[in-house]
Design a protein around this motif. Structure first.
Motif, mmCIF file in Angstrom:
data_model
loop_
_atom_site.group_PDB
_atom_site.id
_atom_site.type_symbol
_atom_site.label_atom_id
_atom_site.label_comp_id
_atom_site.label_asym_id
_atom_site.label_seq_id
_atom_site.Cartn_x
_atom_site.Cartn_y
_atom_site.Cartn_z
ATOM 1 N N GLU A 1 37.396 38.636 53.623
ATOM 2 C CA GLU A 1 37.730 40.050 53.513
ATOM 3 C C GLU A 1 38.905 40.413 54.412
ATOM 4 O O GLU A 1 39.804 41.172 54.015
ATOM 5 N N LEU A 2 38.920 39.861 55.636
ATOM 6 C CA LEU A 2 40.022 40.139 56.564
ATOM 7 C C LEU A 2 41.355 39.689 55.984
ATOM 8 O O LEU A 2 42.359 40.418 56.050
ATOM 9 N N ARG A 3 41.373 38.496 55.411
ATOM 10 C CA ARG A 3 42.623 37.991 54.837
ATOM 11 C C ARG A 3 43.044 38.819 53.632
ATOM 12 O O ARG A 3 44.236 39.099 53.444
ATOM 13 N N GLU A 4 42.099 39.223 52.805
ATOM 14 C CA GLU A 4 42.423 40.056 51.649
ATOM 15 C C GLU A 4 42.983 41.409 52.084
ATOM 16 O O GLU A 4 43.823 41.996 51.406
ATOM 17 N N GLN A 5 42.497 41.913 53.227
ATOM 18 C CA GLN A 5 42.962 43.195 53.748
ATOM 19 C C GLN A 5 44.296 43.078 54.476
ATOM 20 O O GLN A 5 44.882 44.092 54.876
ATOM 21 N N GLY A 6 44.769 41.837 54.657
ATOM 22 C CA GLY A 6 46.081 41.645 55.255
ATOM 23 C C GLY A 6 46.079 41.290 56.734
ATOM 24 O O GLY A 6 47.131 41.334 57.378
ATOM 25 N N PHE A 7 44.933 40.937 57.315
ATOM 26 C CA PHE A 7 44.908 40.542 58.725
ATOM 27 C C PHE A 7 45.682 39.243 58.885
ATOM 28 O O PHE A 7 45.379 38.230 58.256
ATOM 29 N N THR A 8 46.688 39.254 59.738
ATOM 30 C CA THR A 8 47.564 38.088 59.890
ATOM 31 C C THR A 8 47.336 37.328 61.196
ATOM 32 O O THR A 8 48.026 36.354 61.461
#
Length: 458
Positions: A84-91
Motif C-alpha cells: 500500500e505504501l508503494r502504491e501511495q508513492g512512498f519513496t
C-alpha cells in the motif's frame, strides 16, 4: 495509539546518516526497545509504533526516510502495508524483519518493494549494516539524479577568472561567503557568470561533498513549478499518477541554486519564504512536512529592489534572500580581463572542437576592448567559439547593427583594419570557403590567402 518518539542524541556515532528519520513498526515491545536504543543515538530522530495502522497515521503528518517493519503484525501485515505504501508513492527505504520466514516470503517482500530483509533474532551490527546499506542506496539514487541534471545544465567553464581589481574583490567575497551557511543573493546582468559563482560558493563550502542542484526558475511551467520544486503526492493533481520528489529533496545536504528567481510567481514566492524560514517543505497534496538541510543561493539579472517597488517581488522574501548580496560586475567594467578570458576560452574550447588554437593580434584585441559587451562574458565565450570554428577572429559578429555598434569615436578608420574587417565578414558569410570569398571580393584565392596569412590565421 502506541507511538513513541526519541529526539536525536548528542553522541551521534554512526557516520554517514545522522540526518535520517526512522519509523519502527513492531508489536513486540522488547524489539521496539532494542531498535530504538540502538538507532536513536545515531540518527536524527526515531519514531515507533505497534501496528501498521498506527504507523500509517504517523506517516500522514511526518517525513520518514526509513521504515523498519515487522511482517507479522496485528491486523494488517507488514507486507500488505508495504504494498500500500508503494502504491501511495512512498519513496523511502523499507527494511522488513521477521522471526518466521522462508524463501517465498523473502521473495514476496522484495517484490512488494522492500529494500532489505532481516531474520530475527539479529545483533546490533546486522541492523546497523542494513540501515547503512539503505542510506547508500538512497544517496546513490539522489546523486545519479543530480549527475544526470548536471550533464545538461553545467556551464562547462573554469574557475572565476580575471586579474582586475573588480574580480579580485569578487574572489575575496566568495572566499568569505563560502565559509558560512547563509542564504546568498547574486545580482548581475545576463552573462556575468552567476551560476559559475554559485558553483564556486558550493565548492568552497562545507557542503562541497553534497549535490549542487541548479534550477532555472524562468524555464519551468507556472502550473507545475510548485511540484517541480517541492514534489507532490500521488493524486495531488490531474496526471499525478505517482508521488514524485522535488528539486529541494535532491539538493538535501548540498546547495540549491535558484537562477532567475525574479521570475517566480508571487504565490510560489510565499511558499518559498515559508520553506526558508521554517526549514521544511510540504509536497503538493501531502500532509507530510519534510525537513530541509541545504543552502539556497539565488540569482537574478534584475534589480530586485526595483521589482519589490513595482509589486512584482515580495519584500519579505527579498530581505530573507539578501542575507548576503554579491553583485557581479559587467564585462565593460573590467575589460582588463578580456585577454585572460579569451585565452582561457581558446585553451578550453579548441581541443573539444578539434581545431587549432587562435592567435589574437593587438589590433583585434583593441577591437575587443572597444566593444561594449552587452552579453558580457558569455558573449565573449560565444565569439571565441564561433571564431575557432571559422578559423579567424570573428570581429564582424560584434557589429550586426547600429544598436550594438561602439561609439563612432572608437570606430577604426585606418584602411588596413577596415579591409581586414570586410574580408572577415565575407569569409563568415560563406562559412570560411576561401574560393567563394575570393570571388565575392574580386581577388584571386592566392591574394586572399596571403592577406589571411599576414594576420597569423589559418
Amino acid at each position: 495509539m502506541d507511538t513513541s518518539f526519541l529526539p536525536p542524541s548528542p553522541e551521534r556515532t554512526l557516520e554517514g546518516w545522522p540526518d535520517w528519520s526512522i519509523l519502527i513498526v513492531d508489536d513486540e515491545q522488547g524489539m521496539l526497545n532494542f531498535l530504538v536504543k540502538t538507532l536513536a543515538p545515531r540518527c536524527h530522530f526515531v519514531m515507533s509504533a505497534g501496528s501498521a495502522e498506527d504507523g500509517a497515521q504517523w506517516l500522514r503528518g511526518h517525513h520518514v526516510d526509513l521504515v523498519i517493519l515487522d511482517i507479522s503484525l496485528p491486523g494488517k501485515s507488514g507486507v500488505v502495508w508495504l504494498k500500500e505504501l508503494r502504491e501511495q508513492g512512498f519513496t523511502g527505504e523499507v527494511i522488513l524483519i521477521t522471526a518466521f520466514a522462508d524463501l517465498d516470503t523473502a521473495i514476496e517482500a522484495l517484490r512488494a518493494g522492500a529494500s532489505d530483509f532481516i531474520l530475527k533474532p539479529f545483533r546490533v551490527p546486522q541492523i546497523l549494516n542494513a540501515v547503512k546499506h539503505c542510506y547508500e542506496r538512497s544517496r546513490l539514487r539522489r546523486e545519479n539524479f543530480v549527475l544526470r541534471r548536471a550533464v545538461t545544465s553545467a556551464p562547462g567553464r573554469g574557475a572565476v577568472l580575471g586579474s582586475s581589481e573588480a574580480m579580485q574583490q569578487l574572489r575575496t567575497s566568495i572566499d568569505r561567503v563560502a565559509a558560512v551557511d547563509s542564504t546568498v543573493l547574486l545580482q548581475g546582468e545576463s552573462g556575468t557568470g552567476k551560476e559559475l559563482v554559485a558553483r564556486e560558493l558550493h565548492a568552497r563550502s562545507s557542503r562541497a561533498s553534497g549535490p549542487f542542484v541548479p534550477v532555472n526558475c524562468a524555464g519551468m511551467s507556472p502550473e507545475l513549478i510548485e511540484s517541480e520544486l517541492f514534489g507532490h503526492a500521488k493524486g495531488a493533481f490531474a496526471g499525478a499518477t505517482r508521488a514524485r520528489d522535488g528539486l529541494f529533496h535532491y539538493a538535501q545536504g548540498g546547495t540549491l541554486f535558484l537562477d532567475e528567481i525574479a521570475e517566480l510567481p508571487l504565490p510560489i514566492q510565499a511558499t518559498l519564504l515559508r520553506a526558508i524560514e521554517d526549514l521544511n517543505i510540504r509536497p503538493v497534496g501531502s500532509e507530510q512536512l519534510v525537513p530541509l538541510n541545504l543552502r539556497i543561493v539565488a540569482a537574478t539579472n534584475r534589480q530586485l529592489s526595483d521589482e519589490v517597488a513595482a509589486g512584482r517581488f515580495r519584500k519579505d522574501l527579498f530581505f530573507r534572500l539578501e542575507v548576503v548580496d554579491l553583485t557581479l560586475p559587467p564585462l565593460r567594467e573590467h575589460k582588463d580581463d578580456i585577454a585572460e578570458l579569451a585565452a582561457h576560452f581558446i585553451d578550453q574550447l579548441a581541443p573539444s572542437l578539434g581545431v587549432d588554437p587562435l592567435t589574437i593580434s593587438e589590433t583585434e584585441m583593441d577591437f575587443l576592448h572597444q566593444y561594449h559587451w552587452p552579453g558580457n562574458v558569455r558573449e565573449l565565450r560565444n565569439l571565441i567559439e564561433r571564431s575557432l570554428i571559422l578559423g579567424s577572429l570573428n570581429v564582424s559578429a560584434l557589429y550586426p547593427g547600429d544598436a550594438r555598434a561602439p561609439d563612432t569615436r572608437t570606430v577604426p578608420t585606418d584602411l588596413h583594419t577596415l579591409e581586414k574587417l570586410h574580408i572577415l565578414s565575407v569569409l563568415e558569410s560563406v562559412q570560411g570557403d576561401k574560393t567563394r570569398a575570393a570571388q565575392l571580393l574580386g581577388v584571386s584565392r592566392r591574394t586572399l590567402e596571403r592577406r589571411v596569412a599576414e594576420w597569423g590565421s589559418p
